[in-house]
Motif scaffolding. Structure first.
Motif, PDB file in Angstrom:
ATOM      1  N   GLY A 262      38.489  20.745 -17.834  1.00 25.17           N
ATOM      2  CA  GLY A 262      38.931  21.832 -16.969  1.00 25.17           C
ATOM      3  C   GLY A 262      37.803  22.775 -16.606  1.00 25.17           C
ATOM      4  O   GLY A 262      37.531  23.057 -15.443  1.00 25.17           O
ATOM      5  N   ASP A 263      37.124  23.305 -17.641  1.00 19.41           N
ATOM      6  CA  ASP A 263      35.927  24.117 -17.449  1.00 19.41           C
ATOM      7  C   ASP A 263      35.034  23.888 -18.659  1.00 19.41           C
ATOM      8  O   ASP A 263      35.192  22.897 -19.381  1.00 19.41           O
ATOM      9  N   THR A 264      34.100  24.772 -18.923  1.00 15.68           N
ATOM     10  CA  THR A 264      33.117  24.528 -19.976  1.00 15.68           C
ATOM     11  C   THR A 264      33.715  24.537 -21.377  1.00 15.68           C
ATOM     12  O   THR A 264      33.089  24.036 -22.321  1.00 15.68           O
ATOM     13  N   ILE A 265      34.919  25.077 -21.556  1.00 17.33           N
ATOM     14  CA  ILE A 265      35.528  25.112 -22.896  1.00 17.33           C
ATOM     15  C   ILE A 265      36.956  24.558 -22.910  1.00 17.33           C
ATOM     16  O   ILE A 265      37.630  24.644 -23.932  1.00 17.33           O
ATOM     17  N   SER A 266      37.424  23.992 -21.807  1.00 18.14           N
ATOM     18  CA  SER A 266      38.833  23.597 -21.712  1.00 18.14           C
ATOM     19  C   SER A 266      38.993  22.134 -21.320  1.00 18.14           C
ATOM     20  O   SER A 266      38.238  21.611 -20.499  1.00 18.14           O
ATOM     21  N   LEU A 267      40.016  21.507 -21.904  1.00 16.19           N
ATOM     22  CA  LEU A 267      40.423  20.152 -21.555  1.00 16.19           C
ATOM     23  C   LEU A 267      41.873  20.163 -21.124  1.00 16.19           C
ATOM     24  O   LEU A 267      42.686  20.949 -21.623  1.00 16.19           O
ATOM     25  N   LEU A 268      42.209  19.287 -20.194  1.00 17.40           N
ATOM     26  CA  LEU A 268      43.578  19.092 -19.744  1.00 17.40           C
ATOM     27  C   LEU A 268      44.011  17.697 -20.162  1.00 17.40           C
ATOM     28  O   LEU A 268      43.317  16.721 -19.885  1.00 17.40           O
ATOM     29  N   CYS A 269      45.150  17.610 -20.835  1.00 15.29           N
ATOM     30  CA  CYS A 269      45.606  16.333 -21.380  1.00 15.29           C
ATOM     31  C   CYS A 269      47.038  16.076 -20.925  1.00 15.29           C
ATOM     32  O   CYS A 269      47.949  16.844 -21.247  1.00 15.29           O
ATOM     33  N   ALA A 270      47.238  14.998 -20.164  1.00 16.64           N
ATOM     34  CA  ALA A 270      48.568  14.635 -19.684  1.00 16.64           C
ATOM     35  C   ALA A 270      49.274  13.769 -20.720  1.00 16.64           C
ATOM     36  O   ALA A 270      48.644  12.968 -21.414  1.00 16.64           O
ATOM     37  N   SER A 271      50.598  13.928 -20.798  1.00 16.55           N
ATOM     38  CA  SER A 271      51.358  13.190 -21.801  1.00 16.55           C
ATOM     39  C   SER A 271      52.647  12.629 -21.216  1.00 16.55           C
ATOM     40  O   SER A 271      53.116  13.054 -20.159  1.00 16.55           O
ATOM     41  N   PHE A 272      53.211  11.677 -21.940  1.00 19.21           N
ATOM     42  CA  PHE A 272      54.414  10.989 -21.480  1.00 19.21           C
ATOM     43  C   PHE A 272      55.659  11.851 -21.642  1.00 19.21           C
ATOM     44  O   PHE A 272      56.562  11.815 -20.811  1.00 19.21           O
ATOM     45  N   ASN A 273      55.711  12.640 -22.715  1.00 20.55           N
ATOM     46  CA  ASN A 273      56.938  13.384 -23.023  1.00 20.55           C
ATOM     47  C   ASN A 273      56.892  14.872 -22.732  1.00 20.55           C
ATOM     48  O   ASN A 273      57.934  15.476 -22.457  1.00 20.55           O
ATOM     49  N   LYS A 274      55.701  15.494 -22.796  1.00 17.60           N
ATOM     50  CA  LYS A 274      55.643  16.955 -22.748  1.00 17.60           C
ATOM     51  C   LYS A 274      54.667  17.492 -21.717  1.00 17.60           C
ATOM     52  O   LYS A 274      54.008  18.517 -21.946  1.00 17.60           O
ATOM     53  N   GLY A 275      54.588  16.850 -20.577  1.00 21.00           N
ATOM     54  CA  GLY A 275      53.798  17.389 -19.483  1.00 21.00           C
ATOM     55  C   GLY A 275      52.311  17.406 -19.757  1.00 21.00           C
ATOM     56  O   GLY A 275      51.740  16.446 -20.285  1.00 21.00           O
ATOM     57  N   ILE A 276      51.666  18.516 -19.418  1.00 18.71           N
ATOM     58  CA  ILE A 276      50.219  18.661 -19.527  1.00 18.71           C
ATOM     59  C   ILE A 276      49.898  19.714 -20.579  1.00 18.71           C
ATOM     60  O   ILE A 276      50.481  20.793 -20.601  1.00 18.71           O
TER      61      ILE A 276
END
Length: 344
Positions: free
Chosen positions: A311-325
């Protein structure tokens, strides 16, 4: 749609101490619950800029979401089946989506919620999507064993290549180069030259289906990941793109298919690091050079983790099957740790 609530969440993670001992810890923290981006499972997420991400899922929609404020910026409809891939033109308002409806589409965040361009030519689900560094060309791949090269401006197909059993799983364009990297269900990784759409190199075959690939920002290395079960396969592999193109390092520790792998910003640590997400509900951080697992975060109850993006220098975005992002933040106060700070 703003945040709905903040609640305490408990998660278990493993931490690698400097002396090499791995400790298991329980993490209790407040996690913001934003309004959901999708009404069903999320298949893919990608960062458009340092504030916005673009995602797609089983609800057939493409959503631009401000993950810092928890607001849906715009929802795009047009695909007839599940969205499988997203590719963004960073620094612009344009991005692309691919779908099980056998098409790819281009969208403009500043325009209407209708596709600006449609790319139709595959006979099966589109499973690969990559845009050239100058944004003039789009490469798509499919389970129909073909790669198609498109002119972004006109929407016309410029070139086509087909290889038997080459069921494409992912595509990414090498920065500042005319090359496209591709993973396949035939367990191989191919490097394509977009000038004529010819195979420039085939990496040594792996023992398991290759599910995903990413190229480092400098274009020197790439990482791919494998499917598997019970710890067999379930790995990521680092390769050299410059001269030898041999396997450099492997990252083993997941227990189910590794669905996504990313290079993390160099500013995060004194060593180069990568992150992986898996169907085993875990996100791992690895020392890129040694293959040591530095941290493991378990997103229990999320189901298979389907996609990972910086996402930015300290953030990740993780998509999932059951609970969105899931929005994850890298903490450096006690070494490298991952914390879930929001979900949407």
């Amino acid at each position: 749609m703003g945040k709905l609530q903040s609640k305490l969440k408990h998660s278990t993670y493993k931490y690698s101490r400097p002396d090499g001992i791995i400790e298991e810890r329980i993490q209790t923290k407040a996690c913001l619950e934003y309004g959901p981006a999708h009404a069903d499972s999320v298949s893919v997420v990608a960062a458009l800029n340092s504030d916005l991400c673009v995602s797609g899922g089983k609800d057939k929609t493409v959503v631009a979401y401000n993950w810092k404020s928890g607001d849906v910026v715009k929802r795009f409809r047009g695909h007839e089946r599940e969205v499988t891939k997203i590719a963004c033109i960073h620094g612009s308002s344009l991005f692309f989506s691919a779908s099980r409806d056998r098409t790819a589409r281009m969208w403009d965040l500043r325009g209407p919620a209708q596709p600006r361009q449609q790319f139709s030519g595959h006979a099966m689900v589109v499973t690969g999507l990559a845009v050239s560094p100058d944004s003039s060309q789009l490469c798509t791949g499919s389970r129909d064993n073909t790669l198609l090269l498109w002119d972004v401006g006109t929407g016309q197909c410029m070139d086509r290549a087909s290889i038997s059993r080459n069921l494409v799983t992912h595509l990414c364009w090498v920065p500042q180069e005319p090359y496209v990297l591709q993973t396949s269900e035939d367990k191989t990784i191919r490097l394509w030259d977009s000038r004529g759409l010819q195979v420039a190199h085939v990496f040594p075959a792996k023992q398991h289906i290759q599910t995903y690939c990413e190229v480092s920002e400098d274009g020197h290395k790439c990482v791919s990941c494998s499917n598997g079960f019970g710890g067999e396969g379930c790995e990521a592999t680092l390769w050299d793109l410059r001269q030898t193109r041999n396997r450099i390092c492997e990252y083993k520790g997941h227990f189910q298919t590794v669905a996504s792998c990313v290079f993390l910003p160099r500013a995060l640590a004194s060593m180069p690091i990568i992150a992986t997400s898996s169907h085993d509900c875990k996100v791992k951080i690895w020392n890129q050079d040694t293959g040591a697992c530095l941290f493991t975060l378990s997103l229990d109850g999320s189901g298979p983790l389907t996609s990972l993006a910086v996402g930015d220098t300290i953030s990740l975005l993780c998509a999932s099957f059951n609970k969105g992002i899931h929005l994850l933040r890298v903490e450096r106060s006690r070494g490298l740790e991952l914390q879930e700070v929001a979900a949407f």
